[in-house]
Design an enzyme around this catalytic site. Structure first.
Site, short mmCIF file in Angstrom:
data_model
loop_
_atom_site.label_atom_id
_atom_site.label_comp_id
_atom_site.label_asym_id
_atom_site.label_seq_id
_atom_site.Cartn_x
_atom_site.Cartn_y
_atom_site.Cartn_z
N ILE A 125 0.82 -1.22 0.00
CA ILE A 125 0.00 0.00 0.00
C ILE A 125 0.86 1.27 0.00
CG2 ILE A 125 -1.93 -1.15 1.15
CD1 ILE A 125 -1.13 0.41 3.70
N HIS A 127 2.07 3.00 -2.42
CA HIS A 127 1.60 4.01 -3.38
C HIS A 127 0.45 4.83 -2.78
CE1 HIS A 127 -1.15 0.64 -3.88
NE2 HIS A 127 -2.00 1.44 -4.50
N TYR A 128 -0.39 4.16 -2.02
CA TYR A 128 -1.53 4.83 -1.36
C TYR A 128 -1.03 5.80 -0.29
CZ TYR A 128 -5.52 4.99 1.95
OH TYR A 128 -6.50 5.38 2.81
N LEU A 129 -0.06 5.37 0.51
CA LEU A 129 0.48 6.22 1.56
C LEU A 129 1.21 7.43 0.99
CD1 LEU A 129 1.81 3.46 3.99
CD2 LEU A 129 -0.28 4.83 4.24
N LYS A 132 -1.41 9.92 -0.06
CA LYS A 132 -1.93 10.60 1.12
C LYS A 132 -0.94 11.63 1.66
CE LYS A 132 -5.99 8.65 1.81
NZ LYS A 132 -7.22 9.47 1.66
#
Length: 214
Positions: A125, A127-129, A132
């Site tokens: 995850i 890429h998600y962090l 964000k």
């Protein structure tokens, strides 16, 4: 206070709509959703108004007659990088820009633990962090009266009413979505949380007291 809730059909957002309608009648929630078929459900939960808008398209019409914005949209940590960029990064940045254009100064963001240090998060995850993190930084640099809430691992358990809030929490922890919604409602009109960012997980401090100590 008229609040635009972006991503209103998400689980945290739906908990927020219910809690606001039950406990803070002075807060009117304008629920922003992508699909017309979600409208009636949000009204039943307690939204005062529903607006249809897609973060991947023009969203400025949603920002009229609004005093504050909550960004609770998210693609989730397990979507592809393309959707993460469109929603969690570009969508968040567009929302900040729209708030500024419409003279809305109060902006709350639901982010994620490890968004400050994506390299410490699970590789699956990351890429998600990173998305964000960049969105959070963009909000911090916007000049708006922001509050960035970074919850830990989310669960659908019943609310506890107790949390642990700290600028950075090193240990991994869980928190119910209902408790995140409670924290969000508590910070929304609380000036001592303006221009603050913090991690939050389940704990032993009553939410109102924890928020007062931020």
């Amino acid at each position: 206070m008229n609040v635009l809730l972006i991503g209103a059909n998400g689980k945290i957002a739906r908990e927020f709509v219910k809690k606001a309608s039950q406990e803070k009648k002075e807060i009117q929630v304008k629920a922003m959703i992508r699909k017309e078929e979600q409208k009636e459900d949000l009204l039943q939960l307690g939204a005062s108004e529903v607006v249809i808008a897609d973060l991947e398209k023009d969203i400025h019409h949603a920002f009229t007659e609004v005093d504050a914005v909550i960004f609770a949209a998210g693609s989730g940590g397990h979507t592809g990088g393309d959707k993460t960029l469109l929603v969690d990064l570009w969508g968040a940045m567009k929302s900040v820009d729209a708030a500024k254009k419409h003279g809305i100064h109060r902006f709350c963001m639901i982010s994620s633990m490890r968004a400050k240090t994506p390299e410490k998060g699970p590789e699956s995850i990351r890429h998600y962090l990173v998305a964000k993190m960049v969105a959070d930084d963009y909000l911090r640099d916007s000049g708006l009266d922001y509050t960035i809430i970074r919850p830990g691992i989310l669960t659908n358990d019943a609310p506890t009413g107790h949390v642990h809030i700290q600028e950075t929490i090193e240990e991994t922890g869980e928190i119910t979505r209902a408790d995140v919604a409670h924290v969000l409602l508590s910070v929304l009109d609380n000036p001592n949380t303006y221009r603050k960012s913090f991690d939050v997980i389940g704990g032993d401090i009553p939410i109102e007291k924890a928020v007062a100590q931020i």
